[in-house]
Scaffold this motif. Structure first.
Motif, short mmCIF file in Angstrom:
data_model
loop_
_atom_site.label_atom_id
_atom_site.label_comp_id
_atom_site.label_asym_id
_atom_site.label_seq_id
_atom_site.Cartn_x
_atom_site.Cartn_y
_atom_site.Cartn_z
N LYS A 64 -5.18 9.01 -2.28
CA LYS A 64 -5.50 7.74 -1.65
C LYS A 64 -4.69 7.48 -0.39
O LYS A 64 -4.43 6.34 -0.01
CB LYS A 64 -5.36 6.59 -2.65
N GLN A 78 -7.33 -4.27 2.26
CA GLN A 78 -7.53 -3.32 1.18
C GLN A 78 -8.39 -4.00 0.13
O GLN A 78 -7.99 -5.00 -0.48
CB GLN A 78 -6.19 -2.90 0.57
N LEU A 91 -10.94 -8.88 -8.40
CA LEU A 91 -10.91 -8.05 -7.20
C LEU A 91 -9.82 -8.53 -6.25
O LEU A 91 -9.51 -9.72 -6.18
CB LEU A 91 -12.28 -8.02 -6.51
N CYS A 92 -9.23 -7.58 -5.54
CA CYS A 92 -8.16 -7.87 -4.58
C CYS A 92 -8.68 -7.72 -3.16
O CYS A 92 -9.45 -6.78 -2.86
CB CYS A 92 -6.98 -6.92 -4.77
N TYR A 110 -9.86 -3.77 -3.37
CA TYR A 110 -9.70 -3.10 -4.66
C TYR A 110 -10.45 -3.94 -5.69
O TYR A 110 -10.16 -5.12 -5.87
CB TYR A 110 -8.22 -2.98 -5.02
N HIS A 159 -1.09 -9.73 -3.55
CA HIS A 159 -1.88 -8.88 -4.44
C HIS A 159 -2.59 -9.69 -5.52
O HIS A 159 -2.65 -9.28 -6.68
CB HIS A 159 -0.98 -7.82 -5.07
N ASN A 170 0.83 -1.20 0.00
CA ASN A 170 0.00 0.00 0.00
C ASN A 170 0.87 1.25 0.00
O ASN A 170 2.06 1.20 -0.35
CB ASN A 170 -1.00 -0.01 1.15
N TYR A 181 -14.04 0.74 -5.86
CA TYR A 181 -13.48 0.56 -4.53
C TYR A 181 -11.97 0.35 -4.60
O TYR A 181 -11.48 -0.47 -5.38
CB TYR A 181 -14.11 -0.64 -3.82
N ASP A 182 -11.25 1.10 -3.80
CA ASP A 182 -9.82 0.90 -3.55
C ASP A 182 -9.56 1.49 -2.17
O ASP A 182 -8.90 2.51 -2.03
CB ASP A 182 -8.97 1.57 -4.62
N HIS A 183 -10.11 0.82 -1.15
CA HIS A 183 -10.15 1.37 0.20
C HIS A 183 -9.79 0.31 1.23
O HIS A 183 -9.99 -0.88 1.02
CB HIS A 183 -11.55 1.91 0.51
N CYS A 184 -9.28 0.79 2.36
CA CYS A 184 -8.88 -0.07 3.45
C CYS A 184 -10.01 -0.16 4.47
O CYS A 184 -10.54 0.86 4.92
CB CYS A 184 -7.62 0.48 4.11
N TYR A 191 -5.59 -11.08 -7.74
CA TYR A 191 -6.91 -10.65 -8.22
C TYR A 191 -7.77 -11.90 -8.36
O TYR A 191 -7.42 -12.83 -9.09
CB TYR A 191 -6.80 -9.97 -9.58
#
Length: 311
Positions: free
Chosen positions: A195, A254, A274-275, A256, A165, A69, A225-228, A167
């Motif tokens: 971010k 996270q 999606l991650c 994403y 990471h 991150n 979405y790319d949020h913790c 997906y």
């Protein structure tokens, strides 16, 4: 089994694992999880060649570090000394810098039919981080689950935030906007335009970030979405009759949804996967009220994340 050879002459190995209905391929380059088959269906995005991983990857399946991150401004202060990192995401440092752990060849130190352990030594000053760090990750298949166990030690104070990471796409193709997510997370970290977390732990209730009741990725925010998220438990994703439950010893994930994937620069277009990057909070070295990511000599960092699949 040889997967390819780097321009440096280093050989990249491919390891196959098998247990029950699960099959996996792991590369020594970036400790990449190249594939994960559940009953013959590959549920992670992988690339065909080593050249693709060198030129077309967006961290596909890789272990990222030293600091997964973002670190604001590419700098942090530890014990009164400022450390500067490469900036590779606007003004910030992302996933360990320009030559992070995802771009290194790891060494296989243990291997069975169901597991493999890979190790990497990162020297003092590597990408601006202090201390010589020895890190390892073990991939283990156990019938219906994949577990990742991380460990690390250092000879000088440093910061550390390791994560994977990968997906995921539980239908094996198409986009993930219809994947249904349920997340045991009552708070998330609002971010600025770069971010970087603002420092607030905001309640999800009544917001587009509330996954405490299941809903599809594309139902809100167009899936952007790319949020913790601050975890109170696990995360579940369901699509195509398959459910993946993620549990971890880490305090956050996270999420994403892959909205920035580029179908020209990579083999995959937006929302192809999606991650769920289990980890500590972004920018923790600069936000002392966040859980600490400092690792000191004599300490041993350990963490574990499991992905369990049910039909």
């Amino acid at each position: 089994m040889i997967f390819g050879t780097l321009p440096s002459g280093e050989t990249v190995q491919r390891v196959e694992l098998s247990s029950g209905r699960l099959r996996a391929e792991v590369l020594t380059y970036g400790a990449v999880l190249r594939s994960l088959e559940v009953g013959g269906l590959d549920v992670v995005l992988g690339l065909d060649t080593l050249e693709d991983y060198l030129t077309r990857s967006r961290y596909f399946g890789a272990v990222v570090g030293r600091y997964g991150n973002r670190v604001a401004g590419g700098r942090f202060t530890l014990d009164g000394r400022e450390h500067r990192l490469p900036v590779n995401n606007g003004p910030n440092s992302l996933h360990g810098g320009t030559e992070g752990f995802d771009r290194r060849v790891w060494t296989i130190t243990a291997r069975t039919a169901t597991s493999v352990t890979l190790e990497l030594t990162s020297p003092d000053g590597d990408q601006g981080y202090p201390g010589t760090l020895t890190a390892s990750v073990t991939y283990t298949l156990d019938d219906d689950a994949l577990r990742l166990d991380y460990a690390a030690e250092t000879d000088a104070p440093t910061v550390l935030n390791l994560t994977n990471h990968s997906y995921f796409n539980l239908t094996g193709g198409g986009d993930v906007l219809g994947h249904v997510v349920r997340m045991e997370a009552g708070h998330y970290l609002p971010v600025d335009d770069g971010k970087i977390p603002t420092g607030e732990l905001a309640p999800v209730k009544g917001t587009d970030f509330d996954f405490t009741e299941p809903h599809a990725v594309g139902d809100r925010l167009g899936g952007a979405y790319d949020h913790c998220f601050v975890l109170d438990g696990g995360v579940e994703v369901t699509a195509g009759g398959l459910t993946m439950r993620v549990t971890t010893t880490e305090p956050a994930v996270q999420f994403y949804a892959g909205g920035m994937l580029d179908g020209v620069a990579t083999p995959y277009g937006p929302f192809a996967g999606l991650c769920l990057e289990t980890q500590h909070f972004p920018d923790s070295p600069n936000q002392p009220h966040f859980p600490s990511t400092v690792l000191r000599p004599g300490e041993r960092h350990t963490s574990s994340t499991a992905y369990r699949f049910t039909a």
